[in-house]
Design a protein around this motif. Structure first.
Motif, short mmCIF file in Angstrom:
data_model
loop_
_atom_site.label_atom_id
_atom_site.label_comp_id
_atom_site.label_asym_id
_atom_site.label_seq_id
_atom_site.Cartn_x
_atom_site.Cartn_y
_atom_site.Cartn_z
N SER A 52 -3.89 1.40 10.22
CA SER A 52 -3.19 0.28 9.61
C SER A 52 -3.16 0.54 8.10
O SER A 52 -4.20 0.72 7.48
CB SER A 52 -3.94 -1.03 9.91
N MET A 53 -1.94 0.59 7.53
CA MET A 53 -1.82 0.89 6.11
C MET A 53 -0.85 -0.05 5.43
O MET A 53 0.14 -0.48 6.01
CB MET A 53 -1.31 2.32 5.88
N ASN A 54 -1.16 -0.33 4.15
CA ASN A 54 -0.25 -1.01 3.25
C ASN A 54 -0.27 -0.21 1.96
O ASN A 54 -1.27 -0.20 1.25
CB ASN A 54 -0.70 -2.45 3.00
N VAL A 55 0.79 0.52 1.72
CA VAL A 55 0.88 1.35 0.52
C VAL A 55 1.98 0.78 -0.36
O VAL A 55 3.16 0.99 -0.10
CB VAL A 55 1.13 2.83 0.86
N ASN A 56 1.53 0.00 -1.34
CA ASN A 56 2.45 -0.60 -2.31
C ASN A 56 3.57 -1.38 -1.63
O ASN A 56 4.74 -1.25 -1.98
CB ASN A 56 2.99 0.47 -3.25
N GLY A 57 3.22 -2.17 -0.62
CA GLY A 57 4.19 -3.02 0.08
C GLY A 57 4.76 -2.44 1.35
O GLY A 57 5.35 -3.16 2.15
N GLN A 58 4.60 -1.15 1.57
CA GLN A 58 5.08 -0.51 2.80
C GLN A 58 3.93 -0.58 3.81
O GLN A 58 3.01 0.22 3.76
CB GLN A 58 5.48 0.93 2.52
N GLN A 59 3.99 -1.55 4.71
CA GLN A 59 2.86 -1.74 5.60
C GLN A 59 3.24 -1.63 7.06
O GLN A 59 4.38 -1.85 7.44
CB GLN A 59 2.15 -3.05 5.29
N GLY A 60 2.24 -1.21 7.85
CA GLY A 60 2.44 -1.07 9.27
C GLY A 60 1.31 -0.29 9.91
O GLY A 60 0.31 0.04 9.26
N GLU A 61 1.49 -0.01 11.17
CA GLU A 61 0.55 0.80 11.95
C GLU A 61 1.19 2.18 12.07
O GLU A 61 2.32 2.31 12.56
CB GLU A 61 0.35 0.18 13.34
N TYR A 62 0.48 3.23 11.61
CA TYR A 62 1.07 4.55 11.53
C TYR A 62 0.21 5.60 12.25
O TYR A 62 -1.01 5.47 12.30
CB TYR A 62 1.23 5.00 10.06
#
Length: 132
Positions: A52-62
């Motif tokens: 689960s990531m949120n990188v500067n607003g780009q979030q989701g399960e990757y």
């Protein structure tokens, strides 16, 4: 003296792990180092199969490969001027949380790292880079 011995032991375990795909780290230091150097390929070595990531607003399960692409792009656009942990809540053999500050020319990012720990070492299951 004990810190030096601990550091040498950690380095030995990291370099001489019997299976290169197996993460046997007992310290979050290699994760901190990977973020500090902006190395997406080194960082994803410590990820679960999905994250689960949120990188500067780009979030989701990757997946690991998707996460690496997103992080590579982030690190390219935001080269590191340094990274330091400012909070840690470690629970050996369980879940731990870390908060750090990632410095760039574009500003400061708070980094939230959640890891699980077991006999095979640390596995990052959640990672957030949030512009401060």
């Amino acid at each position: 003296m004990m810190q030096v011995l601990s550091l040498l032991l950690s380095a030995f375990l990291w370099f001489y792990s019997p299976d290169p795909g197996l993460n046997t780290e007992k310290s979050i230091d290699p994760i901190v180092s990977a973020i500090s150097s902006g190395s997406s390929s080194e960082l994803v070595r410590f990820f679960d199969s999905s994250i689960s990531m949120n990188v500067n607003g780009q979030q989701g399960e990757y997946s690991k490969s998707q996460a690496e692409i997103i992080l590579r792009d982030f690190f390219k656009k935001n080269p590191s001027l340094g990274f330091a942990l400012i909070f840690q809540n470690e629970n050996p053999g369980s879940l731990s949380t870390y908060i750090g500050e990632y410095s760039t020319n574009q500003g400061l990012f708070k980094v939230f790292i959640k890891v699980s720990q077991n006999g095979s070492g640390f596995r990052v299951y959640s990672l957030d880079f949030v512009k401060s």
